[in-house]
Scaffold this motif. Structure first.
Motif, PDB file in Angstrom:
ATOM      1  N   LYS A 298      19.347  25.367  -1.207  1.00  0.00           N
ATOM      2  CA  LYS A 298      18.903  25.652  -2.425  1.00  0.00           C
ATOM      3  C   LYS A 298      19.963  25.934  -3.523  1.00  0.00           C
ATOM      4  O   LYS A 298      19.730  25.432  -4.757  1.00  0.00           O
ATOM      5  N   CYS A 299      21.164  26.475  -3.202  1.00  0.00           N
ATOM      6  CA  CYS A 299      22.216  26.576  -4.205  1.00  0.00           C
ATOM      7  C   CYS A 299      22.632  25.398  -4.450  1.00  0.00           C
ATOM      8  O   CYS A 299      23.300  25.398  -5.882  1.00  0.00           O
ATOM      9  N   LEU A 300      22.748  24.261  -4.150  1.00  0.00           N
ATOM     10  CA  LEU A 300      23.166  23.089  -4.363  1.00  0.00           C
ATOM     11  C   LEU A 300      22.618  22.809  -5.801  1.00  0.00           C
ATOM     12  O   LEU A 300      22.836  21.934  -6.765  1.00  0.00           O
ATOM     13  N   LEU A 301      20.981  23.166  -5.920  1.00  0.00           N
ATOM     14  CA  LEU A 301      20.191  22.822  -6.984  1.00  0.00           C
ATOM     15  C   LEU A 301      20.083  23.763  -7.854  1.00  0.00           C
ATOM     16  O   LEU A 301      19.229  23.818  -8.775  1.00  0.00           O
ATOM     17  N   MET A 302      20.753  24.887  -7.684  1.00  0.00           N
ATOM     18  CA  MET A 302      20.921  25.917  -8.567  1.00  0.00           C
ATOM     19  C   MET A 302      21.748  25.833  -9.793  1.00  0.00           C
ATOM     20  O   MET A 302      22.941  25.474  -9.478  1.00  0.00           O
ATOM     21  N   LEU A 303      21.239  25.573 -10.985  1.00  0.00           N
ATOM     22  CA  LEU A 303      22.063  25.468 -12.028  1.00  0.00           C
ATOM     23  C   LEU A 303      21.963  26.534 -13.286  1.00  0.00           C
ATOM     24  O   LEU A 303      20.714  27.471 -13.182  1.00  0.00           O
ATOM     25  N   ARG A 482       6.642  37.260 -21.983  1.00  0.00           N
ATOM     26  CA  ARG A 482       7.414  37.378 -20.674  1.00  0.00           C
ATOM     27  C   ARG A 482       6.863  36.663 -19.619  1.00  0.00           C
ATOM     28  O   ARG A 482       5.822  36.470 -19.091  1.00  0.00           O
ATOM     29  N   MET A 483       7.702  35.850 -18.923  1.00  0.00           N
ATOM     30  CA  MET A 483       7.428  34.988 -17.736  1.00  0.00           C
ATOM     31  C   MET A 483       8.133  35.172 -16.730  1.00  0.00           C
ATOM     32  O   MET A 483       9.367  35.516 -16.583  1.00  0.00           O
ATOM     33  N   PHE A 484       7.503  35.463 -15.468  1.00  0.00           N
ATOM     34  CA  PHE A 484       8.157  35.812 -14.387  1.00  0.00           C
ATOM     35  C   PHE A 484       8.183  34.725 -13.193  1.00  0.00           C
ATOM     36  O   PHE A 484       7.010  34.107 -13.007  1.00  0.00           O
ATOM     37  N   LEU A 485       9.116  34.013 -12.777  1.00  0.00           N
ATOM     38  CA  LEU A 485       9.044  32.764 -12.095  1.00  0.00           C
ATOM     39  C   LEU A 485      10.120  33.013 -10.993  1.00  0.00           C
ATOM     40  O   LEU A 485      10.836  33.864 -10.712  1.00  0.00           O
ATOM     41  N   PRO A 486       9.683  32.186  -9.647  1.00  0.00           N
ATOM     42  CA  PRO A 486      10.520  32.169  -8.507  1.00  0.00           C
ATOM     43  C   PRO A 486      11.949  31.648  -9.046  1.00  0.00           C
ATOM     44  O   PRO A 486      11.986  30.632  -9.719  1.00  0.00           O
ATOM     45  N   LEU A 487      12.873  31.997  -8.254  1.00  0.00           N
ATOM     46  CA  LEU A 487      14.446  31.125  -8.312  1.00  0.00           C
ATOM     47  C   LEU A 487      14.323  29.795  -7.972  1.00  0.00           C
ATOM     48  O   LEU A 487      15.036  29.017  -8.288  1.00  0.00           O
ATOM     49  N   THR A 488      13.577  29.582  -6.880  1.00  0.00           N
ATOM     50  CA  THR A 488      13.346  28.215  -6.068  1.00  0.00           C
ATOM     51  C   THR A 488      12.222  27.957  -5.734  1.00  0.00           C
ATOM     52  O   THR A 488      11.389  28.805  -5.652  1.00  0.00           O
ATOM     53  N   LEU A 489      11.687  26.684  -5.618  1.00  0.00           N
ATOM     54  CA  LEU A 489      10.676  26.036  -5.338  1.00  0.00           C
ATOM     55  C   LEU A 489      10.532  25.638  -3.709  1.00  0.00           C
ATOM     56  O   LEU A 489       9.660  24.913  -3.336  1.00  0.00           O
TER      57      LEU A 489
END
Length: 762
Positions: A298-303, A482-489
């Motif tokens: 996941k960290c590889l696609l975290m920007l 205000r938008m609450f989103l997951p950090l990853t899919l």
């Protein structure tokens, strides 16, 4: 050029496109900061940095034969050189050609292999060069004059320090295709099935041990009897005759087998217990490895969120100048990292919201001054990590705010609420109506906003990503989203339920709670099932009915109903299911062709047992439930709606026929008028639901026709859509002033846009 050379050039240009976009973003950011930094050493740093970026882009463009981009960069260099040496001042009116140059080069990047601009940009190129030549002429005149004294010497170490830092970190990074990273992440995600399967094996072994334990329990009940029988048969074998001894011997052999079988079962139990211990150890080890690999993948696609923010300052600057407004965009939290796939999905959402802030939220300087506000408006765009694995995105402005009363009025006009419902609606629920399609408080529809679709699209996308969106506002005090989103899919938590004998997965993030209600507590509201919950009445829909699945005989407890509450606020709906099984981690697999888009289904997941289970699309499910609850029941009369009547006022016969054909194809009854006077005469004698009018017409133009309608008490309510070639801000403002409901520019005319506006207003 050989085929091999062509392939090499194609790969080279693909790499250039990525590099060029980075240079363009850097120059755009520098120009925006330069507009706010009038003097000092910082300004000189910014100009020097922009000069280097333009020079690097020019060299890269020359290497891949993008001659137009090279020429534009050459002209930009001349401007930056003059600013760098203090020959001329970077005053605001000189920034527009440079921003236009950046926009144009951005459009030229994906052009053909010849490197030439697309045909529709040739006029833009010639006009741009003329503007840049004017700036170059100013540079030449300024260069001939004595240079202005410098306030301080130019720092010589700034550039080498930057280059040194770049060299120091160059070996730590590697540019790699995101497609390869996404493929790697998908492979890592596949290991989740191995983890779930590993969780299933110990459970199966425990089930077998429980079966053997039951066997041991039954043996213990007859063990005493077996011992007594053995003693009896051993005595008979010594005293009985030949036949008696034979029968006693067979009985003893059977008892020996039972003893051996009991011992063997104990041995199997011991072996299974050892296997269970090993399986548990392997399960924990596999889960640890899979979780660690998934997390690293996941960290590889975290920007950093700043990669998406980069384009927004220029967007706000261009929109605000076009609207005659002065707006500053403040950005915070650019260092927060989030999944690249979420960034791509959220880009359109943020553009929608920023456009709303510029168009609907921030007032023009005279209006702000009259309200004791600073003439320059302010928009805040911020991101922050919350709850460990979620991110909060905030977009707020200090503009006019949203009036809930206007939102309710717009909903009533669209037939979504009755007057009685509108009067009793709480303010929070009234404000939530802005996320409904076609609800807009804008007085006029333009190519920028006003159709009532932007916020509905934003809510749909946020919820599709497993997030939620909230709005806070105060009249004259601005609006905050205000938008609450997951950090990853990568994965999500899901609740397994049974309905109509089948198993489904509902995303946990969308389920407010699971409740068990008595059947006697289910009543009806407007002849539809509903039940009370925490002082509110919640509609009740069976999940199998919403999914369109035939019901099966219900074997569950008839005294109670298992219900999942989905949604929030006025959008809450209870879904009755046969059983709520468990909650677990889920990896959703997207459907492939031809099942790319199946209503109510977002994909499928594979359980640890190997069974494939559908994952429910919650947004579709809520819409299906609403359609089900509003559909006429058996025995209810259904009266077909009459087609709406529209008057088209247009002096051009070609445009008149085009508009008539578009509207008639969509099912409307259409009459036409050749000019405003002819149209007004028809409006006085016949009844219409809407008017579509041109502006420039003989005898009575579109502005005058609209003004006459608004002054007539019998026609003042009639919606008017102006379709015209006049696209200046002054003409749009005049359209609002005379009372037009929508303003569509012919240069950006699109058939679907017209039909959307007509459907909303008619």
């Amino acid at each position: 050029m050989s085929q091999k050379d062509d392939e090499f050039l194609t790969r080279l240009r693909a790499a250039f496109q990525v590099e060029a976009q980075e240079h363009l973003d850097a120059i755009a950011s520098g120009l925006l900061e330069l507009e706010k930094t009038p003097h000092g050493a910082r300004r000189e740093e910014i100009v020097a940095s922009a000069f280097r970026e333009a020079h690097s882009l020019k060299g890269a463009a020359r290497a891949v034969n993008f001659n137009q981009i090279e020429a534009i960069c050459q002209s930009m260099e001349s401007v930056f050189a003059a600013w760098k040496h203090g020959a001329i001042e970077p005053v605001p009116e000189r920034f527009d050609p440079l921003h236009r140059a950046l926009d144009l080069m951005g459009r030229m990047l994906p052009s053909s292999s010849s490197g030439a601009a697309a045909l529709d940009t040739l006029d833009d190129i010639s006009g741009l060069f003329a503007q840049l030549k004017e700036l170059e002429a100013l540079n030449a005149q300024a260069a001939a004059a004595p240079p202005a004294p410098r306030s301080e010497p130019e720092p010589k170490t700034a550039e080498p320090q930057v280059e040194s830092a770049a060299r120091a970190t160059a070996h730590e990074t590697l540019r790699i295709s995101t497609a390869k990273l996404e493929a790697l992440l998908r492979r890592a995600e596949e290991l989740l099935a191995l983890k779930l399967s590993g969780n299933q094996r110990p459970a199966e072994l425990r089930g077998i041990l429980e079966m053997l334990a039951a066997c041991e329990q039954e043996w213990s009940k007859v063990a005493g009897t077996a011992r007594s029988a053995r003693q009896l048969f051993e005595g008979d074998s010594q005293q009985a005759g030949t036949e008696g001894r034979r029968q006693a011997s067979e009985a003893l052999r059977l008892l020996d087998f039972l003893d051996w079988n009991h011992s063997y079962i104990n041995l199997v139990v011991n072996r299974l217990t050892s296997l269970l211990k090993s399986a548990d150890q392997e399960r924990r080890a596999t889960a640890s490895l899979v979780d660690g690999l998934l997390e690293d993948s996941k960290c590889l696609l975290m920007l950093p969120w700043a990669t998406t923010f980069a384009m927004f300052p220029k967007l706000v600057r261009d929109l605000s100048r076009d609207q005659g407004k002065e707006i500053d965009l403040e950005i915070r939290g650019g260092e927060v990292e989030i999944d690249k796939r979420i960034l791509e999905e959220m880009k359109d959402v943020l553009i929608h919201l920023l456009r709303n802030c510029v168009d609907h939220g921030i007032e023009r300087p005279p209006e702000r001054t009259a309200r004791n506000k600073p003439p320059r408006g302010n928009i805040l765009l911020a991101a922050s990590q919350v709850e460990g694995n979620k991110v909060e995105i905030v977009i707020s402005d200090d503009g006019i705010g949203i009036d809930p009363a206007e939102v309710v009025s717009a909903a009533v006009r669209q037939g979504m609420l009755s007057q009685d419902e509108a009067r009793s609606l709480p303010e929070a629920e009234a404000l939530a109506l802005i996320f409904r399609p076609e609800v807009s408080t804008s007085a006029v529809v333009t190519e920028l906003s006003g159709r009532g679709l932007g916020l509905a699209i934003a809510k749909e996308k946020v919820e599709k990503l497993g997030g939620r969106i909230l709005v806070e506002t105060g009249v004259q005090h601005g609006t905050t989203f205000r938008m609450f989103l997951p950090l990853t899919l990568a994965t999500f938590r899901g609740i397994l339920v049974q309905a109509a004998g089948q198993t489904f997965v509902l995303p946990t993030a969308h389920v407010e709670r699971a409740v068990r209600i008595p059947v006697a507590g289910v009543g009806t509201i407007q002849n539809r099932p509903a039940f009370p919950l925490n002082g509110r009445v919640v509609p009740l829909v069976r999940l199998d009915d919403a999914l369109g699945i035939p019901r099966k005989p219900d074997a569950s407890d008839e005294r109670f109903v298992q219900v999942l509450i989905i949604g929030a606020g006025e959008g809450r709906i209870g879904f009755a299911v046969d059983a709520v099984l468990q909650e677990q981690e889920v990896l959703v697999k997207r459907l492939s062709r031809p099942l790319v888009r199946v209503r109510n289904i977002a994909g499928a997941t594979v359980l640890g047992s190997g069974k494939a289970v559908p994952v429910v699309n919650v947004a579709d499910l809520l819409q299906s439930a609403v359609r089900l609850s509003t559909a006429p029941r058996a025995g209810e009369a259904h009266v077909p709606a009459q087609p709406k009547s529209i008057l088209v006022v247009e002096d051009s016969i070609t445009s008149r026929m085009l508009l008539r054909d578009i509207l008639e194809s969509a099912g409307y009854r259409v009459q036409t008028a050749v000019d405003g006077l002819d149209g007004f005469r028809l409006l006085k004698t016949e009844t219409f639901d809407l008017v579509v009018s041109d502006i420039e017409m003989p005898r009575l133009n579109g502005f005058e026709l609209t003004a006459k309608l608004r002054s007539d008490p019998h026609l003042a309510h009639l919606p008017v859509v102006l379709v015209t070639a006049l696209e200046s801000r002054e003409h749009r403002e005049r359209g609002v002033d005379v009372g037009a409901n929508a303003y569509i520019v012919k240069s950006s005319f699109d058939q679907s846009n017209l039909l959307e506006v007509v459907e909303r207003l008619a």
